[in-house]
Write an enzyme that holds these catalytic residues in place. Sequence first.
Site, PDB file in Angstrom:
ATOM      1  N   SER A  17      56.039  87.712   4.103  1.00 20.76           N
ATOM      2  CA  SER A  17      55.261  88.511   4.222  1.00 20.76           C
ATOM      3  C   SER A  17      54.074  88.292   3.107  1.00 20.76           C
ATOM      4  CB  SER A  17      55.780  89.879   3.645  1.00 20.76           C
ATOM      5  OG  SER A  17      56.722  90.464   4.462  1.00 20.76           O
ATOM      6  N   ASN A  18      54.318  87.460   2.231  1.00 25.52           N
ATOM      7  CA  ASN A  18      53.305  87.112   1.010  1.00 25.52           C
ATOM      8  C   ASN A  18      52.315  85.975   1.893  1.00 25.52           C
ATOM      9  OD1 ASN A  18      53.573  88.776  -1.280  1.00 25.52           O
ATOM     10  ND2 ASN A  18      55.511  88.121  -1.041  1.00 25.52           N
TER      11      ASN A  18
ATOM     12  N   LYS B 278      67.984  88.339   3.199  1.00 26.92           N
ATOM     13  CA  LYS B 278      66.776  88.470   2.536  1.00 26.92           C
ATOM     14  C   LYS B 278      66.607  90.105   2.329  1.00 26.92           C
ATOM     15  CE  LYS B 278      62.012  88.286   0.761  1.00 26.92           C
ATOM     16  NZ  LYS B 278      60.606  87.705   1.157  1.00 26.92           N
TER      17      LYS B 278
ATOM     18  N   SER C 189      64.496  93.178   0.780  1.00 22.47           N
ATOM     19  CA  SER C 189      63.370  93.614  -0.095  1.00 22.47           C
ATOM     20  C   SER C 189      63.344  94.961  -0.254  1.00 22.47           C
ATOM     21  CB  SER C 189      62.200  93.099   0.308  1.00 22.47           C
ATOM     22  OG  SER C 189      62.155  91.610   0.550  1.00 22.47           O
TER      23      SER C 189
ATOM     24  N   GLY D 170      65.119  90.275  -2.617  1.00 33.15           N
ATOM     25  CA  GLY D 170      63.942  89.950  -1.999  1.00 33.15           C
ATOM     26  C   GLY D 170      62.606  90.147  -3.050  1.00 33.15           C
TER      27      GLY D 170
ATOM     28  N   VAL E 177      64.046  85.819  -3.327  1.00 32.20           N
ATOM     29  CA  VAL E 177      62.970  85.113  -2.697  1.00 32.20           C
ATOM     30  C   VAL E 177      61.835  86.164  -3.283  1.00 32.20           C
ATOM     31  CG1 VAL E 177      61.624  84.860  -0.671  1.00 32.20           C
ATOM     32  CG2 VAL E 177      64.164  84.439  -0.665  1.00 32.20           C
TER      33      VAL E 177
END
Lengths: 323, 323, 323, 323
Positions: free
Chosen positions: B73-74, B192, B194, B218, B235
């Site tokens: 996403s980043n 992962k 988040s 996450g 992550v």
Amino acid sequence: KTGPEPWDSLQSPGQRRGLSAQPGPVHTLNLRGIFPPLTTPFSATQEVDYTQLEGNLCRYASIPFRGLVVLGSNGEYPYLALRERLELVSCVRRALPRDRLLLAGSGCESTQATIELTVSMAEAGADVALVVTPCYYRGAMTSAALVQHYTEVADASPIPVVLYSVPANTGLDLPLEAVLTLAQHPNILGIKDSGGDITRMGLMVHKTRQEDFQVLAGSAGFLLASYALGACGGVCALANVLGAPLCQLDGLCHEGRWQEARDLQHRLIEPNLAVTRRFGIPGLKKAMEWFGYYGGPCRAPLAPLSSPQVEELRGIFSANGWL
Amino acid sequence: KTGPEPWDSLQSPGQRRGLSAQPGPVHTLNLRGIFPPLTTPFSATQEVDYTQLEGNLCRYASIPFRGLVVLGSNGEYPYLALRERLELVSCVRRALPRDRLLLAGSGCESTQATIELTVSMAEAGADVALVVTPCYYRGAMTSAALVQHYTEVADASPIPVVLYSVPANTGLDLPLEAVLTLAQHPNILGIKDSGGDITRMGLMVHKTRQEDFQVLAGSAGFLLASYALGACGGVCALANVLGAPLCQLDGLCHEGRWQEARDLQHRLIEPNLAVTRRFGIPGLKKAMEWFGYYGGPCRAPLAPLSSPQVEELRGIFSANGWL
Amino acid sequence: KTGPEPWDSLQSPGQRRGLSAQPGPVHTLNLRGIFPPLTTPFSATQEVDYTQLEGNLCRYASIPFRGLVVLGSNGEYPYLALRERLELVSCVRRALPRDRLLLAGSGCESTQATIELTVSMAEAGADVALVVTPCYYRGAMTSAALVQHYTEVADASPIPVVLYSVPANTGLDLPLEAVLTLAQHPNILGIKDSGGDITRMGLMVHKTRQEDFQVLAGSAGFLLASYALGACGGVCALANVLGAPLCQLDGLCHEGRWQEARDLQHRLIEPNLAVTRRFGIPGLKKAMEWFGYYGGPCRAPLAPLSSPQVEELRGIFSANGWL
Amino acid sequence: KTGPEPWDSLQSPGQRRGLSAQPGPVHTLNLRGIFPPLTTPFSATQEVDYTQLEGNLCRYASIPFRGLVVLGSNGEYPYLALRERLELVSCVRRALPRDRLLLAGSGCESTQATIELTVSMAEAGADVALVVTPCYYRGAMTSAALVQHYTEVADASPIPVVLYSVPANTGLDLPLEAVLTLAQHPNILGIKDSGGDITRMGLMVHKTRQEDFQVLAGSAGFLLASYALGACGGVCALANVLGAPLCQLDGLCHEGRWQEARDLQHRLIEPNLAVTRRFGIPGLKKAMEWFGYYGGPCRAPLAPLSSPQVEELRGIFSANGWL
């Protein structure tokens, strides 16, 4: 109001935007009426089936729709490659009489991609670009960011833009203050609002009455209520199935025959919920088949209805007198 | 545990899946450690800047990360064309030592597109595919639909798959029951998560203890808590900025030095909130610049921070002793 | 830390508050440990059954709880008249050894009613008032309004106050900034936080480290994680059923035996979810019966479990090795 | 429809319920029209000010309301002791002409307490009991639990019952299926629905058309839309301030003068939002003062408006032509 015919504006989009420096509303496309957001027909192997699409378009030709939406949420646009999207618009454009408007979904997550797709849609024959709110980074999609996004898109678009807010899918409601700001942009025609907040619909009509801004109800469930508050039309999934009754409801409202309109609206609420919130696009496509249209499968991961779900769906249409 | 080196598995993905018919866990890639989800550097004209990317990779080389995530996403992946995504993975692969894992985001809305992109990512050099939940039709994304989606992707993928649930962006939490079912798939390595629901994290570890399923936190905000419950790694967006302290926190937790870990974790919570929920990717990129990395602009509609926001962000890093 | 015994503070609440003008933390009650939030036993006719209550208290006496909570959410306090609430506290006070703390729920919607009930609770023998956030007008419950509310209550209370945030019931999370402000009040001891956001828990501990503010986990599901972040105890519905294992978990965490703690925590998550989110108080009371306590009916409209629900509940305790 | 006068039914509630064994709708109280949910006047010391209440009632006497609601959400009922609630109803009953209906809020969290308060309200002179959904244990408030709750209350009540769903305060929407079941109860007259989901309003009217079930819009913002769908009246906070215009809107809708109704509705939306969602009861009371009524303070923790808020509120009434 008796607006200009669509082709007036279409012949001179540049001229139209050129007028925007002058005070007061410019002449705009008239969106009054019903627009089915077309489902995208797929073959058994999940390829786009253009023959079936043309068949559906042929059947829709006898219904007094104002136009069609291609690549709305019900068109499974997130499942289509860009080339498929453009080919779909071209195909519909070829089949559609010129007095029917073609609204094409062109919203992407980034501003630049949205601009590029909007330009391509115009080249493919779309009359209007329907631009959904970007939403993946919804925490950052402030009113200011969305105003900037839509302004850049509308500035760059050769065709008029309609805003599109669909919180059930995007998790994001285009803020009212952003709508009011954007309503002043000469190349932004109106909004398709699928949120169903009737107070907000009324307020959008009221606060943009100087702007000739056109509000479209995004679902058949609140169509009459939206008209009662001043909306001018509707983009309704259910119009894929029950197009004629929805056009009839549109007519009754515009003629002020509210009691008859209410009775008709009442019978449409449950079928509408069934082909949207309850069973989604697989339900919508299934119901289309009962009314003579091609429905067919959805692309994965959208799953077909189970047999009990099909029965329940059918029961809802029957109980309201449509089957 | 002392897992095999990554290339063991990579040399024989087919063989690896072939083992799945036998009872008991198969040998899997070891995901233990910290992975920064790389931001994507853009030039002033919002083009991908591969030189700056290589510069950042060079600086990260001295930090004991387990690997890197590209196109999380980043990484602004929804703003990148498919060709840009593949080129990014190729570029990172060339720069990355072979003992570091490359996880590449390959999730799309449709199952077919996800499969195609996953295969391409493997060809571009990814070790693992990180597959976000499809979400646009979230009302239809039932546990069954998501199990079907991920199963088809994992069946078709030449590289192991890691599930990716990020409700802040997708509005969708991959249901626990779906995770438990998918954990049994031989080509699904882990998740992962988040979401930050620590009870859920603990339950995922507990209920998959027969499966050698690896759970990654996450976000840096709940990293220690996740490790305390049995997660194996993280992550963390913040690792783009404070990679060394996060690797230190990872080490303290794995060595059982929980009191020191707590003190370090406490100082990371506010900076983490600042570069995620509070200021998002524009904040993350800004903070990177203070620590010697290239941050640069985001693609629109993500907007740069205002001056007061930059000051607030800086104050948060200062108050916690990082600046 | 080795805090003073509870009676130290109780003997001089005025003196204690008098200390607040001086810098630094005052001596406070030590809340370290486990507190079961007692269920309220009802007879078949839904009257409070004090005999059964005393029976349960007698059985709890052998478990090393730090104290008890009367009239928490699991005590069905909204279903009890004020006179019943006071009589319950008096009854528990009579049965409880003086070295066990009695926390009594005294939160009402209005500030004035909360003050009156808090004073009455002190007179009835409560050591600490547990004050839930008012919530009916949640749109108006800004951080400022809540700070004002709690400040007035804490100023007027003859006993120390513990804040209580339980968003699953109130739809309201006591804002972190309000917690940080209130943590400075000399008569506010700490918070019971049932929200489960472990990042927030860590931040509360971190940002109040100058205040000797005590954070209690409001559920067994995130007890270990909360301790790992610095919480000092827990108020856990599940302690009505599995009090000894929860005290064991508390001990393991405080001794730093995190691996054993993790294994125990894992086995408690599902039973905890079952007696809270999944089956609520009717489930909690049913499970109590399997472990030798009186459960009994709830007051309407809380409905008893169906037979399949009882079986499912029992299966969850069995599968985790508790039955 | 031309229903019976209210006293017809009031003279024989037992007889009325006796009719319920027969097929077809029984004669019911006619709720058609506007009801202000009275604010509760407090003195500077936050005591109920009965003199000011009578003054307001005197001023309301000249407005053609169908009746009044005492102890709705805008009456701050959660902040009033039971004896205060009963005294309020008695006071209003004494001042109110017999041809105006008195609806009194009597909902509590437990079924038993609700029954007791409902009986007391009838004795104090209420014509109808308005029963809000219990909500503290909202996770357990299933459709079945709520049907059971309301059935017991309606069975025991000597006066007719109106259901009351107000999700903004309760965090709970009375499920449609529960409404449809309860609509068949002979002592349940209708529902006040404050949720604002116009599709649901329409569906409630449509699916209860055999039951003579009366639907009241719970807010002025969606009053016209509700009427367009078949609602019969409205309980509107704004009627405390702009009672005459709301009665005019009611009249225009019932006469089918929808265009005039729309223009009036449009001007009411923003003032309504201002005295509800935006500024709540403190805003409502402040606005009342500008129109000749007593507003006064709220009980804590409801806080008075700041000066800038008062100015903003005033500006909203001015901009829509009311000041």
